[in-house]
Design a protein around this motif. Structure first.
Motif, PDB file in Angstrom:
ATOM      1  N   VAL A   1     -72.831 -79.020-150.979  1.00 54.96           N
ATOM      2  CA  VAL A   1     -74.164 -78.463-150.775  1.00 54.96           C
ATOM      3  C   VAL A   1     -74.058 -77.235-149.878  1.00 54.96           C
ATOM      4  O   VAL A   1     -72.972 -76.704-149.648  1.00 54.96           O
ATOM      5  N   LYS A   2     -75.181 -76.768-149.389  1.00 54.85           N
ATOM      6  CA  LYS A   2     -75.239 -75.529-148.620  1.00 54.85           C
ATOM      7  C   LYS A   2     -74.190 -75.528-147.509  1.00 54.85           C
ATOM      8  O   LYS A   2     -74.145 -76.436-146.685  1.00 54.85           O
ATOM      9  N   ASN A   3     -73.349 -74.477-147.494  1.00 54.29           N
ATOM     10  CA  ASN A   3     -72.261 -74.438-146.519  1.00 54.29           C
ATOM     11  C   ASN A   3     -72.448 -73.382-145.436  1.00 54.29           C
ATOM     12  O   ASN A   3     -71.720 -73.363-144.442  1.00 54.29           O
ATOM     13  N   GLY A   4     -73.418 -72.472-145.627  1.00 54.21           N
ATOM     14  CA  GLY A   4     -73.677 -71.450-144.626  1.00 54.21           C
ATOM     15  C   GLY A   4     -72.657 -70.327-144.601  1.00 54.21           C
ATOM     16  O   GLY A   4     -72.773 -69.397-143.793  1.00 54.21           O
ATOM     17  N   LEU A   5     -71.666 -70.381-145.482  1.00 58.22           N
ATOM     18  CA  LEU A   5     -70.615 -69.362-145.479  1.00 58.22           C
ATOM     19  C   LEU A   5     -71.051 -68.122-146.249  1.00 58.22           C
ATOM     20  O   LEU A   5     -71.713 -68.216-147.279  1.00 58.22           O
ATOM     21  N   THR A   6     -70.663 -66.974-145.752  1.00 57.90           N
ATOM     22  CA  THR A   6     -70.932 -65.705-146.434  1.00 57.90           C
ATOM     23  C   THR A   6     -69.696 -64.819-146.335  1.00 57.90           C
ATOM     24  O   THR A   6     -68.754 -65.117-145.596  1.00 57.90           O
ATOM     25  N   GLY A   7     -69.707 -63.733-147.085  1.00 66.79           N
ATOM     26  CA  GLY A   7     -68.680 -62.712-146.961  1.00 66.79           C
ATOM     27  C   GLY A   7     -67.267 -63.230-147.105  1.00 66.79           C
ATOM     28  O   GLY A   7     -66.949 -64.038-147.977  1.00 66.79           O
ATOM     29  N   GLU A   8     -66.395 -62.774-146.206  1.00 70.38           N
ATOM     30  CA  GLU A   8     -64.981 -63.108-146.306  1.00 70.38           C
ATOM     31  C   GLU A   8     -64.723 -64.603-146.143  1.00 70.38           C
ATOM     32  O   GLU A   8     -63.820 -65.163-146.773  1.00 70.38           O
ATOM     33  N   ALA A   9     -65.513 -65.299-145.327  1.00 70.68           N
ATOM     34  CA  ALA A   9     -65.324 -66.740-145.132  1.00 70.68           C
ATOM     35  C   ALA A   9     -65.568 -67.494-146.434  1.00 70.68           C
ATOM     36  O   ALA A   9     -64.819 -68.413-146.789  1.00 70.68           O
ATOM     37  N   LEU A  10     -66.615 -67.097-147.166  1.00 69.85           N
ATOM     38  CA  LEU A  10     -66.897 -67.726-148.456  1.00 69.85           C
ATOM     39  C   LEU A  10     -65.808 -67.382-149.472  1.00 69.85           C
ATOM     40  O   LEU A  10     -65.357 -68.234-150.244  1.00 69.85           O
ATOM     41  N   GLN A  11     -65.379 -66.135-149.467  1.00 67.28           N
ATOM     42  CA  GLN A  11     -64.317 -65.698-150.377  1.00 67.28           C
ATOM     43  C   GLN A  11     -63.028 -66.466-150.097  1.00 67.28           C
ATOM     44  O   GLN A  11     -62.335 -66.917-151.018  1.00 67.28           O
ATOM     45  N   ARG A  12     -62.710 -66.655-148.838  1.00 65.29           N
ATOM     46  CA  ARG A  12     -61.491 -67.367-148.464  1.00 65.29           C
ATOM     47  C   ARG A  12     -61.549 -68.825-148.921  1.00 65.29           C
ATOM     48  O   ARG A  12     -60.567 -69.354-149.458  1.00 65.29           O
TER      49      ARG A  12
ATOM     50  N   PHE B   1     -65.419 -57.153-158.996  1.00 72.23           N
ATOM     51  CA  PHE B   1     -65.874 -56.350-157.864  1.00 72.23           C
ATOM     52  C   PHE B   1     -67.363 -56.559-157.620  1.00 72.23           C
ATOM     53  O   PHE B   1     -67.795 -56.788-156.485  1.00 72.23           O
ATOM     54  N   THR B   2     -68.156 -56.487-158.686  1.00 71.71           N
ATOM     55  CA  THR B   2     -69.604 -56.625-158.550  1.00 71.71           C
ATOM     56  C   THR B   2     -69.976 -58.002-158.017  1.00 71.71           C
ATOM     57  O   THR B   2     -70.807 -58.132-157.109  1.00 71.71           O
ATOM     58  N   ARG B   3     -69.370 -59.039-158.591  1.00 72.80           N
ATOM     59  CA  ARG B   3     -69.673 -60.404-158.151  1.00 72.80           C
ATOM     60  C   ARG B   3     -69.349 -60.578-156.669  1.00 72.80           C
ATOM     61  O   ARG B   3     -70.138 -61.141-155.903  1.00 72.80           O
ATOM     62  N   ASN B   4     -68.194 -60.077-156.248  1.00 74.18           N
ATOM     63  CA  ASN B   4     -67.814 -60.183-154.836  1.00 74.18           C
ATOM     64  C   ASN B   4     -68.711 -59.343-153.939  1.00 74.18           C
ATOM     65  O   ASN B   4     -69.117 -59.786-152.855  1.00 74.18           O
ATOM     66  N   ARG B   5     -69.044 -58.131-154.381  1.00 71.74           N
ATOM     67  CA  ARG B   5     -69.861 -57.243-153.554  1.00 71.74           C
ATOM     68  C   ARG B   5     -71.247 -57.837-153.305  1.00 71.74           C
ATOM     69  O   ARG B   5     -71.786 -57.746-152.197  1.00 71.74           O
TER      70      ARG B   5
ATOM     71  N   ARG C   1     -71.848 -60.802-152.983  1.00 64.73           N
ATOM     72  CA  ARG C   1     -71.655 -61.893-152.024  1.00 64.73           C
ATOM     73  C   ARG C   1     -71.146 -61.375-150.680  1.00 64.73           C
ATOM     74  O   ARG C   1     -70.646 -62.136-149.852  1.00 64.73           O
ATOM     75  N   ASP C   2     -71.241 -60.058-150.474  1.00 63.50           N
ATOM     76  CA  ASP C   2     -70.820 -59.407-149.228  1.00 63.50           C
ATOM     77  C   ASP C   2     -69.326 -59.559-148.956  1.00 63.50           C
ATOM     78  O   ASP C   2     -68.895 -59.649-147.797  1.00 63.50           O
ATOM     79  N   SER C   3     -68.537 -59.610-150.020  1.00 59.92           N
ATOM     80  CA  SER C   3     -67.087 -59.646-149.864  1.00 59.92           C
ATOM     81  C   SER C   3     -66.477 -58.537-150.720  1.00 59.92           C
ATOM     82  O   SER C   3     -67.172 -57.882-151.489  1.00 59.92           O
ATOM     83  N   ASP C   4     -65.168 -58.342-150.576  1.00 56.65           N
ATOM     84  CA  ASP C   4     -64.500 -57.211-151.222  1.00 56.65           C
ATOM     85  C   ASP C   4     -63.408 -57.718-152.162  1.00 56.65           C
ATOM     86  O   ASP C   4     -62.480 -58.420-151.738  1.00 56.65           O
ATOM     87  N   PHE C   5     -63.521 -57.373-153.425  1.00 51.88           N
ATOM     88  CA  PHE C   5     -62.524 -57.754-154.424  1.00 51.88           C
ATOM     89  C   PHE C   5     -61.123 -57.308-154.013  1.00 51.88           C
ATOM     90  O   PHE C   5     -60.130 -57.984-154.283  1.00 51.88           O
ATOM     91  N   PHE C   6     -61.016 -56.176-153.336  1.00 54.08           N
ATOM     92  CA  PHE C   6     -59.711 -55.635-152.965  1.00 54.08           C
ATOM     93  C   PHE C   6     -59.124 -56.295-151.715  1.00 54.08           C
ATOM     94  O   PHE C   6     -58.007 -55.978-151.308  1.00 54.08           O
ATOM     95  N   ASP C   7     -59.872 -57.225-151.105  1.00 52.13           N
ATOM     96  CA  ASP C   7     -59.337 -58.004-149.986  1.00 52.13           C
ATOM     97  C   ASP C   7     -58.643 -59.280-150.452  1.00 52.13           C
ATOM     98  O   ASP C   7     -58.116 -60.035-149.626  1.00 52.13           O
ATOM     99  N   ILE C   8     -58.665 -59.551-151.749  1.00 49.42           N
ATOM    100  CA  ILE C   8     -58.104 -60.810-152.250  1.00 49.42           C
ATOM    101  C   ILE C   8     -56.612 -60.925-151.943  1.00 49.42           C
ATOM    102  O   ILE C   8     -56.136 -61.985-151.521  1.00 49.42           O
ATOM    103  N   LEU C   9     -55.855 -59.842-152.122  1.00 46.77           N
ATOM    104  CA  LEU C   9     -54.414 -59.907-151.874  1.00 46.77           C
ATOM    105  C   LEU C   9     -54.104 -60.285-150.427  1.00 46.77           C
ATOM    106  O   LEU C   9     -53.339 -61.235-150.195  1.00 46.77           O
ATOM    107  N   PRO C  10     -54.672 -59.603-149.427  1.00 43.73           N
ATOM    108  CA  PRO C  10     -54.360 -60.012-148.044  1.00 43.73           C
ATOM    109  C   PRO C  10     -54.832 -61.432-147.714  1.00 43.73           C
ATOM    110  O   PRO C  10     -54.191 -62.118-146.911  1.00 43.73           O
ATOM    111  N   ILE C  11     -55.928 -61.879-148.329  1.00 46.92           N
ATOM    112  CA  ILE C  11     -56.359 -63.259-148.080  1.00 46.92           C
ATOM    113  C   ILE C  11     -55.345 -64.233-148.652  1.00 46.92           C
ATOM    114  O   ILE C  11     -54.942 -65.196-147.982  1.00 46.92           O
TER     115      ILE C  11
END
Length: 427
Positions: free
Chosen positions: A266-277, A381-385, A387-397
């Motif tokens: 259910v609702k996790n409160g995560l956004t941006g990079e935390a949700l992406q991670r 890219f659009t889906r991640n953007r 959600r306030d995250s960056d598709f190009f950050d996937i590699l470092p994550i």
């Protein structure tokens, strides 16, 4: 116009926010013949209860985002939008998901003309009582058609079983009853709210010059009169922790039963990079657990409980999250039992460092290959953007993940109290 250089990926992203709030991103790909463009709004099927800052709260019928997508191809001059793209050598399409609506084209020539068409038709709605009523019949037939589609029914059956309140449980197209209440006025209300440039994004990738694209978009948008709009708030009922239904069964003529297991969050409160991670960690965990090179997969395959269509996936936003696993099977109840037994063994031992390293290399390889696909880049890219995250950050994550991270996620997520099962079996 600004830019970000992703040195390790050898990519440069150019971006600018237009005066009316439209976000524009351009990713030039030297040597690519094809250009792919998406014009997307952060508006999906779950957005049926909302409020624009300074205005009244609004509730609209289920399925209206999908209905609106269909109606955007209606032109006042009666000319079919698809034919406008076709004569310019482009292929066009659109789709609605839970979170967004996307209009797109791909082409190898006349990019400027096709981009102008994309911007203009999406920003020029034309709804009448007559064309809205006609569309109700067309979408009604689409809804009925999917009721006979076993893959569709087992998937939506799982969402219905897992979620009790979240509109995720409702078919993106709505129901025949809900779309019957849609009017041109409700369409215009939703359009004016969610298709405001400040809630939209244009992404262009391929053999293009960023400066040329930006200048064209600036000129196009300056010719249109958009007034500033306040922030959009979306409202969702509180979702109970428990699944709504442990076992959901539908009977349709199928050659072999279909079975999907879902683990609800259910609702996790995560956004941006935390949700992406979290999303990347969970998908890696599922690959380690259920990928077609794993021992668990081979065991179930040898027992003839799964076939090569067996798979798994994870989806998550701030409001919800769920994993699903399954496919065709000769015995749904036995498959559920055996999956639980085998997964419990893995949870008890965890993944080894060697297995983790192999799975991680596979994920990174898949990501790098994706960078050669304009379509994949644009949609991810659009889906991640949005959600306030960056598709190009996937590699470092990916490179920051450890086997301990994945084992912790395995223990956290594999909670059988949160299990729902959807099956389609023959009458």
């Amino acid at each position: 116009m600004e830019s970000i250089r992703y040195e390790r990926l050898q990519e440069t992203l150019y971006f600018e926010t237009m005066d009316n709030g439209l976000q524009v991103y351009v990713l030039p790909k030297e040597g690519f013949q094809k250009t792919y463009a998406t014009f997307a709004t952060k508006y999906g099927s779950v957005d049926n209860h909302f409020q624009v800052e300074g205005q009244e709260e609004v509730k609209v019928p289920d399925g209206i985002a999908h209905f609106l997508e269909h109606k955007m191809f209606e032109e006042p001059d009666g000319v079919d939008v698809f034919s406008k793209f076709s004569v310019k050598g482009a292929s066009a399409n659109a789709f609605t998901s839970f979170e967004q609506t996307v209009y797109l084209f791909s082409a190898t020539e006349q990019i400027e003309d096709n981009l102008e068409t994309l911007l203009n038709y999406v920003q020029n709605p034309y709804f009448t009582k007559e064309n809205v009523d006609k569309e109700k019949g067309i979408i009604g037939q689409e809804i009925q058609m999917y009721q006979d589609n076993a893959d569709w029914r087992v998937y939506y059956g799982l969402l219905e079983a897992m979620y009790q309140k979240n509109p995720l449980r409702i078919d993106i197209a709505g129901t025949i009853e809900s779309i019957s209440t849609i009017t041109k006025d409700t369409l215009y209300e939703c359009y004016n709210t969610f298709y405001h440039p400040s809630n939209m994004m244009l992404f262009v990738v391929g053999g293009v010059d960023p400066a040329t694209v930006m200048e064209q978009v600036r000129s196009n948008q300056k010719a249109k009169d958009y007034q500033p709009q306040g922030a959009i708030s979306r409202f969702f009922e509180e979702e109970p922790v428990a699944v709504g239904e442990a076992w959901h069964e539908v009977r349709l003529p199928v050659s072999e039963p279909k079975c999907l297991l879902g683990l609800k969050e259910v609702k996790n409160g995560l956004t941006g990079e935390a949700l992406q991670r979290r999303t990347l960690t969970t998908k890696l965990m599922l690959d380690l657990l259920l990928g077609n090179s794993t021992q668990l997969y081979q065991t179930l395959y040898d027992e003839e409980l799964i076939s090569d269509d067996f798979g798994s996936d994870y989806s998550s936003t701030t409001e919800y999250g769920y994993s699903m696993m399954g496919g065709d099977t000769r015995d749904p109840k036995l498959l559920v039992k055996r999956l639980q037994e085998e997964i419990n063994k893995v949870v008890a031992t965890g993944f080894s460092q060697d297995a983790f390293d192999r799975a991680l290399r596979k994920k990174i390889g898949g990501y790098l290959r994706m960078l050669n696909s304009p379509e994949s880049i644009a949609h991810e890219f659009t889906r991640n953007r949005f959600r306030d995250s960056d598709f190009f950050d996937i590699l470092p994550i990916y490179e920051s993940l450890t086997v301990e991270d994945v084992n912790a996620r395995l223990r956290e997520h594999m909670n059988w109290d949160q299990l729902a099962v959807s099956v389609v079996v023959s009458p």
